[in-house]
Design an enzyme around this catalytic site. Structure first.
Site, PDB file in Angstrom:
ATOM      1  N   ASP A   1       5.360  -5.246   5.830  1.00 16.49           N
ATOM      2  CA  ASP A   1       6.018  -6.523   6.145  1.00 16.49           C
ATOM      3  C   ASP A   1       5.987  -7.521   4.981  1.00 16.49           C
ATOM      4  O   ASP A   1       6.917  -8.316   4.822  1.00 16.49           O
ATOM      5  CB  ASP A   1       5.455  -7.137   7.436  1.00 16.49           C
TER       6      ASP A   1
ATOM      7  N   GLY B   1       0.836  -1.206   0.000  1.00 11.46           N
ATOM      8  CA  GLY B   1       0.000   0.000   0.000  1.00 11.46           C
ATOM      9  C   GLY B   1       0.868   1.253   0.000  1.00 11.46           C
ATOM     10  O   GLY B   1       1.862   1.312   0.700  1.00 11.46           O
TER      11      GLY B   1
ATOM     12  N   THR C   1       4.249   2.455   5.508  1.00  6.71           N
ATOM     13  CA  THR C   1       2.842   2.034   5.538  1.00  6.71           C
ATOM     14  C   THR C   1       2.091   2.922   6.523  1.00  6.71           C
ATOM     15  O   THR C   1       2.643   3.289   7.563  1.00  6.71           O
ATOM     16  CB  THR C   1       2.696   0.548   5.947  1.00  6.71           C
TER      17      THR C   1
ATOM     18  N   ASP D   1      -0.275   2.059   8.356  1.00 12.04           N
ATOM     19  CA  ASP D   1      -0.867   1.279   9.451  1.00 12.04           C
ATOM     20  C   ASP D   1      -0.045   1.269  10.745  1.00 12.04           C
ATOM     21  O   ASP D   1      -0.553   0.879  11.799  1.00 12.04           O
ATOM     22  CB  ASP D   1      -1.090  -0.172   9.004  1.00 12.04           C
TER      23      ASP D   1
ATOM     24  N   ARG E   1       0.646  -4.857  -5.674  1.00 14.90           N
ATOM     25  CA  ARG E   1       0.598  -6.112  -4.916  1.00 14.90           C
ATOM     26  C   ARG E   1       0.745  -7.194  -5.976  1.00 14.90           C
ATOM     27  O   ARG E   1      -0.003  -7.221  -6.952  1.00 14.90           O
ATOM     28  CB  ARG E   1      -0.714  -6.243  -4.157  1.00 14.90           C
TER      29      ARG E   1
ATOM     30  N   ASP F   1       2.119  -0.845  11.567  1.00 16.43           N
ATOM     31  CA  ASP F   1       2.033  -2.233  12.045  1.00 16.43           C
ATOM     32  C   ASP F   1       3.363  -2.978  11.968  1.00 16.43           C
ATOM     33  O   ASP F   1       3.387  -4.203  11.911  1.00 16.43           O
ATOM     34  CB  ASP F   1       0.951  -2.996  11.251  1.00 16.43           C
TER      35      ASP F   1
HETATM   36  P1  ATP Z   1       1.015  -2.787   3.486  1.00 17.54           P
HETATM   37  O1  ATP Z   1       1.350  -2.883   4.937  1.00 17.54           O
HETATM   38  O2  ATP Z   1       0.811  -1.387   3.051  1.00 17.54           O
HETATM   39  O3  ATP Z   1      -0.087  -3.700   3.048  1.00 17.54           O
HETATM   40  P2  ATP Z   1       2.896  -4.741   2.511  1.00 17.54           P
HETATM   41  O4  ATP Z   1       4.285  -4.606   1.990  1.00 17.54           O
HETATM   42  O5  ATP Z   1       2.727  -5.552   3.760  1.00 17.54           O
HETATM   43  O6  ATP Z   1       2.340  -3.266   2.668  1.00 17.54           O
HETATM   44  P3  ATP Z   1       1.748  -6.837   0.881  1.00 17.54           P
HETATM   45  O7  ATP Z   1       0.704  -6.788  -0.170  1.00 17.54           O
HETATM   46  O8  ATP Z   1       1.597  -7.772   2.010  1.00 17.54           O
HETATM   47  O9  ATP Z   1       1.949  -5.328   1.363  1.00 17.54           O
HETATM   48  O10 ATP Z   1       3.140  -7.193   0.174  1.00 17.54           O
HETATM   49  C1  ATP Z   1       3.618  -6.434  -0.928  1.00 17.54           C
HETATM   50  C2  ATP Z   1       4.230  -7.363  -1.949  1.00 17.54           C
HETATM   51  O11 ATP Z   1       5.375  -8.018  -1.367  1.00 17.54           O
HETATM   52  C3  ATP Z   1       3.338  -8.499  -2.406  1.00 17.54           C
HETATM   53  O12 ATP Z   1       2.398  -8.101  -3.374  1.00 17.54           O
HETATM   54  C4  ATP Z   1       4.375  -9.459  -2.981  1.00 17.54           C
HETATM   55  O13 ATP Z   1       4.839  -9.007  -4.238  1.00 17.54           O
HETATM   56  C5  ATP Z   1       5.538  -9.310  -1.970  1.00 17.54           C
HETATM   57  N1  ATP Z   1       5.442 -10.359  -0.930  1.00 17.54           N
HETATM   58  C6  ATP Z   1       4.552 -10.433   0.084  1.00 17.54           C
HETATM   59  N2  ATP Z   1       4.734 -11.546   0.824  1.00 17.54           N
HETATM   60  C7  ATP Z   1       5.777 -12.200   0.259  1.00 17.54           C
HETATM   61  C8  ATP Z   1       6.456 -13.427   0.545  1.00 17.54           C
HETATM   62  N3  ATP Z   1       6.084 -14.206   1.556  1.00 17.54           N
HETATM   63  N4  ATP Z   1       7.497 -13.777  -0.243  1.00 17.54           N
HETATM   64  C9  ATP Z   1       7.870 -12.997  -1.280  1.00 17.54           C
HETATM   65  N5  ATP Z   1       7.266 -11.830  -1.610  1.00 17.54           N
HETATM   66  C10 ATP Z   1       6.235 -11.439  -0.876  1.00 17.54           C
END
Ligand code: ATP
Length: 319
Positions: A103, A11, A125, A127, A72, A129
């Site tokens: 994360d 995000g 982010t 959040d 994503r 979090d």
């Molecule tokens: P936010 O907190 O804003 O949601 P985020 O980084 O946690 O941010 P996610 O959608 O969970 O958002 O992850 C972003 C991208 O990271 C995913 O779309 C994917 O490309 C990659 N990703 C997430 N989890 C994994 C994983 N376990 N292994 C490899 N790549 C991953």
């Protein structure tokens, strides 16, 4: 190391542009060529990578969102897909990558690091979090947006003697609701940390109503409460006219606050400095007044501690 790259993932959050700018400027300071990867890990796999210049990052520090775009991209969890990203980086002799995101993005960075790319993660982010930092880039801007919106709701709910149930973002973290609740003098907050007890929430509103308060605000974290059902029950049981508002994605946008700009700039500078010393596989975090770095796996397994003091404050200020 001569070439590094930067991407934003997950995000979007206000302050990401400042972080990108600082990676580029600080990268130049350390003698790096800096590449921008468009649309997160998706762009990395699709080879959407361009060299950054001073001009590409000028006049962006006050802009919300991310000029690099974000995505994503579930496919990135597969090692064959990750290998394609590594090939695209290696072809340009890019050995270092700054990943700005949450994360999930850190997990992607950890996998890339295992495949030989020195990765540094910056927590971006709204959040808040991420356990390895006190505050994430974007949190305070989103909080200000939520507070401004709830203040406005209070004006109208006061005029009509209403109760407002407001849903804010946060995913599985209650910080946005908690800090917003304190800032607006909310009568009750519901977060993943407090849990949701419908009757307790209704009783709190009843107490407020019986004190002849002209306005009552309940702030809840997303994904926890059917707010329309809650509003209906409040209206039926308490007799208080109740309206619901979902603040939604408006919380993600807008010009970053000064705090988020400083946080983004300092974290980015810290991350580039690590790469300049040949250090990767780290997550940058703010601890008190200092920046620290942690191994990616260590950061991912940390548990966020709940500020019980802050939860106590909400109750004491209201009743
Ligand atoms: P936010 O907190 O804003 O949601 P985020 O980084 O946690 O941010 P996610 O959608 O969970 O958002 O992850 C972003 C991208 O990271 C995913 O779309 C994917 O490309 C990659 N990703 C997430 N989890 C994994 C994983 N376990 N292994 C490899 N790549 C991953």
């Amino acid at each position: 190391m001569k070439n590094i790259a930067v991407l934003t993932s997950g995000g979007d959050a206000p302050g990401m542009n400042m972080a990108i700018r600082a990676v580029v400027r600080s990268g130049f300071h350390h003698g790096f060529n800096v590449y921008g990867v468009y649309n997160g890990f998706k762009g990395l796999v699709e080879d959407d990578i361009k060299k950054m210049t001073r001009e590409t990052v000028s006049r962006i520090l006050n802009r919300g969102g991310t000029i690099l775009g974000s995505a994503r991209y579930e496919a990135f969890k597969q090692v064959e897909v990750q290998q394609r990203a590594v090939e695209n980086l290696k072809r340009r002799n890019i050995d270092g990558l700054i990943v700005i995101g949450g994360d999930g993005s850190f997990r992607g960075a950890r996998d890339l690091h295992t495949l030989g790319i020195q990765c540094i993660c910056l927590p971006g982010t709204i959040d808040n979090d991420i356990a390895s930092t006190d505050y994430t880039i974007g949190f305070f801007t989103a909080l200000n947006t939520a507070v401004e919106s709830i203040d406005k709701l209070r004006d109208t709910s006061f005029s009509h003697q209403r109760c407002s149930v407001v849903e804010v973002m946060g995913r599985h973290c209650g910080d946005l609701a908690l800090y917003a609740g304190i800032s607006v003098g909310s009568e009750f907050i519901v977060t993943p940390e407090t849990g949701y007890n419908k009757q307790q929430t209704i009783d709190a509103v009843k107490t407020s109503y019986q004190r002849n308060k002209r306005h009552t605000v309940v702030v809840v974290t997303e994904h926890m409460v059917d707010i329309n059902d809650l509003a209906k029950s409040i209206q039926e049981e308490v007799g208080y006219e109740t309206r619901t508002t979902v603040l939604g994605h408006v919380q993600r946008g807008g010009t970053p606050s000064a705090f988020d700009r400083v946080l983004a700039a300092e974290m980015a500078e810290y991350g580039v400095e690590l790469l300049s010393r040949g250090i990767g596989g780290r997550v940058v975090g703010l601890r008190g007044m200092d920046y620290k770095d942690y191994g990616i796996d260590e950061a991912l397994t940390m548990k966020k501690t709940i500020s019980r003091k802050r939860y106590g404050i909400v109750g004491r200020l209201v009743h």
